[in-house]
Design an enzyme around this catalytic site. Structure first.
Site, PDB file in Angstrom:
ATOM      1  N   PHE A   1     -23.768 -12.724  11.056  1.00 36.82           N
ATOM      2  CA  PHE A   1     -23.062 -13.231   9.871  1.00 36.82           C
ATOM      3  C   PHE A   1     -22.029 -14.296  10.199  1.00 36.82           C
ATOM      4  O   PHE A   1     -20.978 -14.379   9.570  1.00 36.82           O
ATOM      5  CB  PHE A   1     -22.437 -12.076   9.075  1.00 36.82           C
ATOM      6  CG  PHE A   1     -23.453 -11.092   8.586  1.00 36.82           C
ATOM      7  CD1 PHE A   1     -24.072 -11.275   7.357  1.00 36.82           C
ATOM      8  CD2 PHE A   1     -23.838 -10.007   9.360  1.00 36.82           C
ATOM      9  CE1 PHE A   1     -25.033 -10.384   6.916  1.00 36.82           C
ATOM     10  CE2 PHE A   1     -24.805  -9.113   8.926  1.00 36.82           C
ATOM     11  CZ  PHE A   1     -25.397  -9.306   7.696  1.00 36.82           C
TER      12      PHE A   1
ATOM     13  N   LYS B   1       0.819  -1.218   0.000  1.00 39.58           N
ATOM     14  CA  LYS B   1       0.000   0.000   0.000  1.00 39.58           C
ATOM     15  C   LYS B   1       0.856   1.273   0.000  1.00 39.58           C
ATOM     16  O   LYS B   1       0.492   2.257  -0.637  1.00 39.58           O
ATOM     17  CB  LYS B   1      -0.965  -0.010   1.182  1.00 39.58           C
ATOM     18  CG  LYS B   1      -2.101  -1.037   1.010  1.00 39.58           C
ATOM     19  CD  LYS B   1      -3.214  -0.778   1.992  1.00 39.58           C
ATOM     20  CE  LYS B   1      -4.157  -1.964   2.153  1.00 39.58           C
ATOM     21  NZ  LYS B   1      -4.846  -2.375   0.945  1.00 39.58           N
TER      22      LYS B   1
ATOM     23  N   ASN C   1      -5.645  -3.717  -7.734  1.00 40.94           N
ATOM     24  CA  ASN C   1      -5.651  -5.174  -7.641  1.00 40.94           C
ATOM     25  C   ASN C   1      -5.182  -5.746  -8.968  1.00 40.94           C
ATOM     26  O   ASN C   1      -5.775  -5.484 -10.012  1.00 40.94           O
ATOM     27  CB  ASN C   1      -7.040  -5.686  -7.284  1.00 40.94           C
ATOM     28  CG  ASN C   1      -7.376  -5.363  -5.840  1.00 40.94           C
ATOM     29  OD1 ASN C   1      -6.514  -5.425  -4.965  1.00 40.94           O
ATOM     30  ND2 ASN C   1      -8.612  -4.988  -5.592  1.00 40.94           N
TER      31      ASN C   1
ATOM     32  N   GLU D   1      -8.769   0.876  -7.590  1.00 41.27           N
ATOM     33  CA  GLU D   1      -9.848   1.203  -6.656  1.00 41.27           C
ATOM     34  C   GLU D   1      -9.708   2.637  -6.143  1.00 41.27           C
ATOM     35  O   GLU D   1      -8.605   3.077  -5.820  1.00 41.27           O
ATOM     36  CB  GLU D   1      -9.802   0.249  -5.458  1.00 41.27           C
ATOM     37  CG  GLU D   1     -10.032  -1.205  -5.834  1.00 41.27           C
ATOM     38  CD  GLU D   1     -10.219  -2.117  -4.625  1.00 41.27           C
ATOM     39  OE1 GLU D   1     -10.942  -3.102  -4.746  1.00 41.27           O
ATOM     40  OE2 GLU D   1      -9.634  -1.831  -3.552  1.00 41.27           O
TER      41      GLU D   1
ATOM     42  N   GLU E   1      -3.504   7.770   7.018  1.00 49.38           N
ATOM     43  CA  GLU E   1      -4.064   8.684   6.024  1.00 49.38           C
ATOM     44  C   GLU E   1      -5.401   9.197   6.521  1.00 49.38           C
ATOM     45  O   GLU E   1      -5.960   8.669   7.488  1.00 49.38           O
ATOM     46  CB  GLU E   1      -4.192   8.001   4.647  1.00 49.38           C
ATOM     47  CG  GLU E   1      -5.188   6.870   4.589  1.00 49.38           C
ATOM     48  CD  GLU E   1      -5.243   6.174   3.227  1.00 49.38           C
ATOM     49  OE1 GLU E   1      -4.288   6.260   2.437  1.00 49.38           O
ATOM     50  OE2 GLU E   1      -6.271   5.532   2.964  1.00 49.38           O
TER      51      GLU E   1
ATOM     52  N   GLU F   1      -6.059   1.462  -3.985  1.00 50.60           N
ATOM     53  CA  GLU F   1      -5.072   0.430  -4.314  1.00 50.60           C
ATOM     54  C   GLU F   1      -5.377  -0.112  -5.695  1.00 50.60           C
ATOM     55  O   GLU F   1      -6.448   0.132  -6.245  1.00 50.60           O
ATOM     56  CB  GLU F   1      -5.104  -0.712  -3.292  1.00 50.60           C
ATOM     57  CG  GLU F   1      -6.410  -1.484  -3.274  1.00 50.60           C
ATOM     58  CD  GLU F   1      -6.325  -2.769  -2.461  1.00 50.60           C
ATOM     59  OE1 GLU F   1      -5.217  -3.161  -2.058  1.00 50.60           O
ATOM     60  OE2 GLU F   1      -7.368  -3.388  -2.256  1.00 50.60           O
TER      61      GLU F   1
HETATM   62  P1  ADP Z   1      -8.038  -4.000   1.231  1.00 53.46           P
HETATM   63  O1  ADP Z   1      -6.776  -4.090   0.477  1.00 53.46           O
HETATM   64  O2  ADP Z   1      -7.936  -4.651   2.582  1.00 53.46           O
HETATM   65  O3  ADP Z   1      -9.244  -4.433   0.473  1.00 53.46           O
HETATM   66  P2  ADP Z   1      -8.628  -1.184   0.662  1.00 53.46           P
HETATM   67  O4  ADP Z   1      -7.562  -0.196   0.730  1.00 53.46           O
HETATM   68  O5  ADP Z   1      -9.054  -1.663  -0.685  1.00 53.46           O
HETATM   69  O6  ADP Z   1      -8.235  -2.450   1.582  1.00 53.46           O
HETATM   70  O7  ADP Z   1      -9.885  -0.639   1.436  1.00 53.46           O
HETATM   71  C1  ADP Z   1     -11.047  -1.410   1.635  1.00 53.46           C
HETATM   72  C2  ADP Z   1     -12.204  -0.527   2.076  1.00 53.46           C
HETATM   73  O8  ADP Z   1     -11.865   0.205   3.254  1.00 53.46           O
HETATM   74  C3  ADP Z   1     -12.594   0.527   1.072  1.00 53.46           C
HETATM   75  O9  ADP Z   1     -13.505   0.051   0.123  1.00 53.46           O
HETATM   76  C4  ADP Z   1     -13.226   1.581   1.967  1.00 53.46           C
HETATM   77  O10 ADP Z   1     -14.545   1.201   2.287  1.00 53.46           O
HETATM   78  C5  ADP Z   1     -12.415   1.514   3.234  1.00 53.46           C
HETATM   79  N1  ADP Z   1     -11.340   2.518   3.265  1.00 53.46           N
HETATM   80  C6  ADP Z   1     -10.028   2.339   2.974  1.00 53.46           C
HETATM   81  N2  ADP Z   1      -9.311   3.475   3.131  1.00 53.46           N
HETATM   82  C7  ADP Z   1     -10.182   4.415   3.540  1.00 53.46           C
HETATM   83  C8  ADP Z   1     -10.074   5.818   3.897  1.00 53.46           C
HETATM   84  N3  ADP Z   1      -8.919   6.465   3.854  1.00 53.46           N
HETATM   85  N4  ADP Z   1     -11.197   6.474   4.271  1.00 53.46           N
HETATM   86  C9  ADP Z   1     -12.381   5.834   4.322  1.00 53.46           C
HETATM   87  N5  ADP Z   1     -12.555   4.538   4.023  1.00 53.46           N
HETATM   88  C10 ADP Z   1     -11.478   3.826   3.632  1.00 53.46           C
END
Ligand code: ADP
Length: 706
Positions: A350, A118, A292, A277, A202, A290
């Site tokens: 769940f 990340k 994928n 994403e 962040e 990120e």
């Molecule tokens: P992972 O790699 O574990 O899937 P992500 O970075 O894709 O993690 O984040 C997954 C979810 O977490 C996002 O879809 C969002 O809902 C939430 N999220 C991540 N970063 C933030 C942020 N800075 N502010 C608000 N929500 C966040």
């Protein structure tokens, strides 16, 4: 390079089946790999060849790089599709395949490596001109540094594990105190879960949407974007419902997001299918989350709106072919919605559920005509079959249900209908929850945020109550709750059938004249009491009895001075009840479907997210029953019961110990999740019948208190 003649699929479940389908369509032979737990699974049955690769635990089979490379050599597979999860984003796997001269159907190693981290990917995004979440792109050394940066950014902030994934390794801090309390545990968690304790911070974007861009790039420097998918409906940062396009994105935002996604992909010389994403705030500001570097679970919605087969494109790209189109050729058509069907119990927070699928009847994959007269297409990506088993070793996803129509409204209508028809018995499943979500007025109007589920179901989900504010008028027939109709029809048919069998047995002794009358039409009126929750209503049912009354017939229901005709071909024992309703109030016919099963003297009916217990009896029996003493529920507060089937991983107390409410008692592992069980009240441990390592069934006693 010519197309491959044989590929190996290094995965299991629905995604392995889905890849095999496309390979077959392309005339490519397929090799499945399987663990001990999967020897009878669908992906093994579908593939041309199958190779056993080890024990049930993924670390002993689906994650074993050497064994899978060996399986490729043994079978002569020229390429490997990794699906998602397992080794799909593992750069060492791509390297090992390359060394063995086998093609990895995915991007290059560098893209996997950089995007898997990340911090690194955020740095690269920044330097490629991609919007990133305000914050800091270095790992934090200690709590003081975390506090310093959080003060600069301003709370709320998010502490994230750089190596995190799958929704794990993230925590929100609403205040500096929470940063202080949370930083060390975030680091510890990251170390134990990912073997890497780098944590960064962040800004936490409040009430955001999750919107992602699908990209497709070949080995010749061409990269295109295939529109967005909105995946805001999430539970614990894991997606539940996805759709394409997003109801929130306008053309200019889409264009800007697509441009940035392509720029990022190009910065790592990306090839294959990938997803960038973003989170999007209420002002349509979007920030990179990120990338994928693999096929996403929710790729079918993009396939529906673009008409492309993404797995086919990945295979062609890996074989060196050029993209079949340019950005200007991409056309997005209609609306597509995907629901993830999981073996989990929405009524018990769940909890994952395991067991044998005693009934499994997914809706038909077909183009259907909706009550509005419009058409919609239904697709089911499934990896299970009736009689098969959902095991505790893997992800509890049963299938993905996907619909496509011209408009969002129709895609939702098709999804509601398909969910209603989806029969899963033997394990708990989340279909009632999915039905409630797609029927929710805020979902229908497209008001989505990643907090949707927490906001609308703050107390969790309770399928015995309506999950959504339903329109009472449209949910009733002659003032009788619509959900009781299947039970009334079924009880009446069961009784009629029992009566019919009685008649037939008597027939040998009846006169010729009577026998002649039997089998003709006659009208029969019965009166029933319908019990739902605390309410009892009296209903008159008129049955125009026909010789073939059990297969396809109508009854007329009279209640509250109104009447309605119910026509259904339901036969006793069928799990799915579909009927046409014609009432005084309605103009025309409404089609109604629900799932029904008998439990002793009661019926369980599930419709639109609600699961109700209904009793149908004679009015006299109902009167007598009302006078029966109510049975007291057993006092279970003296026991700690296992909330799910799983493995007893840890016992945190000993016999004779005094415990306080909230204290950890035991840890149960199921489906790769550790569930910490805590004391609900103060007490003294009397007896611990189980020992660590025991396999627990649901509701099994782990600890008894005095
Ligand atoms: P992972 O790699 O574990 O899937 P992500 O970075 O894709 O993690 O984040 C997954 C979810 O977490 C996002 O879809 C969002 O809902 C939430 N999220 C991540 N970063 C933030 C942020 N800075 N502010 C608000 N929500 C966040």
């Amino acid at each position: 390079m010519p197309l491959f003649s044989k590929i190996l699929i290094a995965n299991r479940g629905e995604i392995a089946c889905r890849v095999i389908k496309t390979a077959k369509k392309m005339g490519i032979s397929t090799v499945a790999v399987y663990s001990d737990a999967d020897s009878n699974s669908l992906h093994v049955a579908m593939a041309d060849e199958a190779i056993h690769i080890g024990a049930a635990a993924s670390s002993e089979s689906y994650l074993k790089i050497d064994t899978i490379v060996e399986a490729c050599k043994q079978s002569g597979a020229q390429a490997v599709h990794p699906g998602f999860g397992f080794l799909s984003e593992n750069a060492s796997f791509a390297t090992a395949l390359e060394k063995a001269g086998i093609v990895f159907i995915g991007p290059g190693k560098r893209a996997i490596e950089v995007m898997g981290d990340k911090i690194e990917s955020k740095k690269l995004a920044e330097s490629s001109g991609v919007n990133t979440v305000p914050g800091h792109t270095e790992a934090l050394d200690d709590t003081d540094r975390a506090l310093e940066i959080a003060t600069q950014i301003g709370c709320p902030v998010m502490l994230k594990a750089s190596a995190g994934g799958g929704g794990k390794g993230m925590r929100i801090a609403w205040s500096l105190d929470e940063v202080k309390d949370g930083f060390t545990s975030a680091q510890n968690e990251a170390r134990s879960a990912f073997g890497d304790d780098r944590v960064f911070v962040e800004k936490y974007i409040e009430r955001p949407r999750h919107i992602e861009i699908q990209v497709l790039a070949d080995q010749h420097g061409n990269c295109i974007a295939l529109g967005e998918r909105e995946c805001s409906i999430q539970r614990r940062h894991q997606k539940v419902l996805e759709e394409a396009p997003s109801p929130f994105i306008d053309a200019s935002t889409r264009e800007a997001m697509q441009e940035q996604a392509v720029a990022l992909a190009n910065s790592v010389d990306y090839c294959s299918a990938g997803t960038v994403e973003f989170i999007v705030d209420s002002q349509r500001n979007f920030y990179f989350l990120e990338m994928n570097t693999r096929l996403q679970v929710e790729h079918p919605v993009t396939e529906f709106v673009t008409g492309l087969d993404l797995v086919e494109q990945m295979i062609r790209i890996a074989a060196g072919e050029k993209l079949p189109m340019q950005q200007s050729d991409v056309e997005l058509q209609g609306w597509s919605l995907e629901a993830r069907v999981y073996a989990e119990d929405p009524d018990r927070n769940f909890m994952p559920s395991i067991g044998r699928l005693s009934h499994y009847l997914p809706p038909e994959e077909a183009t259907i005509t909706l009550p509005s007269g419009d058409q919609a297409t239904v697709r089911v990506d499934t990896g299970v079959f009736e009689g098969g088993e959902i095991s505790m070793y893997y992800d509890p996803m049963i299938a993905k249900l996907v619909t496509h129509a011209k408009t969002r409204e129709n895609a939702i209508a098709a999804m509601s209908d398909a969910l209603e028809r989806y029969v899963v018995r033997g394990v708990s499943h989340n279909i009632p929850f999915l039905s409630a979500l797609v029927a929710h007025p805020s979902f229908k109007s497209g008001e989505l945020t990643t907090g949707f589920i927490d906001e609308h179901y703050p107390e969790g989900f309770d399928s015995s109550k309506l999950g959504t504010a339903q329109d009472a008028e449209s949910e009733s027939v002659c003032g009788l709750a619509l959900i009781t109709v299947p039970a009334l029809f079924a009880e009446h048919k069961d009784r009629t059938r029992a009566g019919g069998i009685d008649n037939q047995l008597r027939r040998s002794s009846v006169t010729a004249a009577e026998a002649g009358a039997y089998g003709k039409q006659y009208e029969h009126v019965s009166t029933y009491a319908v019990l739902l929750g605390d309410t009892t209503q009296t209903v008159e049912v008129t049955d125009r009895h026909q010789p073939d009354a059990i297969t396809g017939s109508s009854i007329t229901v009279r209640c509250n001075g109104k009447s309605a005709k119910i026509t259904s071909s339901w036969v006793p024992g069928q799990p799915l009840f579909i009927a046409e309703l014609e009432s005084d109030a309605s103009n025309g016919q409404d089609v109604f479907s629900a799932q029904i099963s008998r439990h002793g003297n009661n019926w369980s009916v599930s419709h639109g997210g609600q699961v109700s217990t209904i009793s149908i009896m004679s009015p006299e029996t109902a009167q007598l029953q009302a006078r029966m003493p109510v049975k007291q529920a057993a006092d279970l507060s003296r026991f700690l019961l296992s909330p799910m089937p799983g493995l007893l991983l840890k016992l945190s107390v000993v016999e004779g110990e005094t415990v306080k409410a909230g204290q950890e008692l035991a840890v149960v592992e199921a489906m790769k999740m550790e569930n910490v069980l805590v004391a609900m009240q103060d007490g003294v441990v009397k007896n611990i019948p189980e020992t660590v390592g025991a396999s627990l069934s649901v509701d099994q006693v782990i600890i008894e208190f005095e």
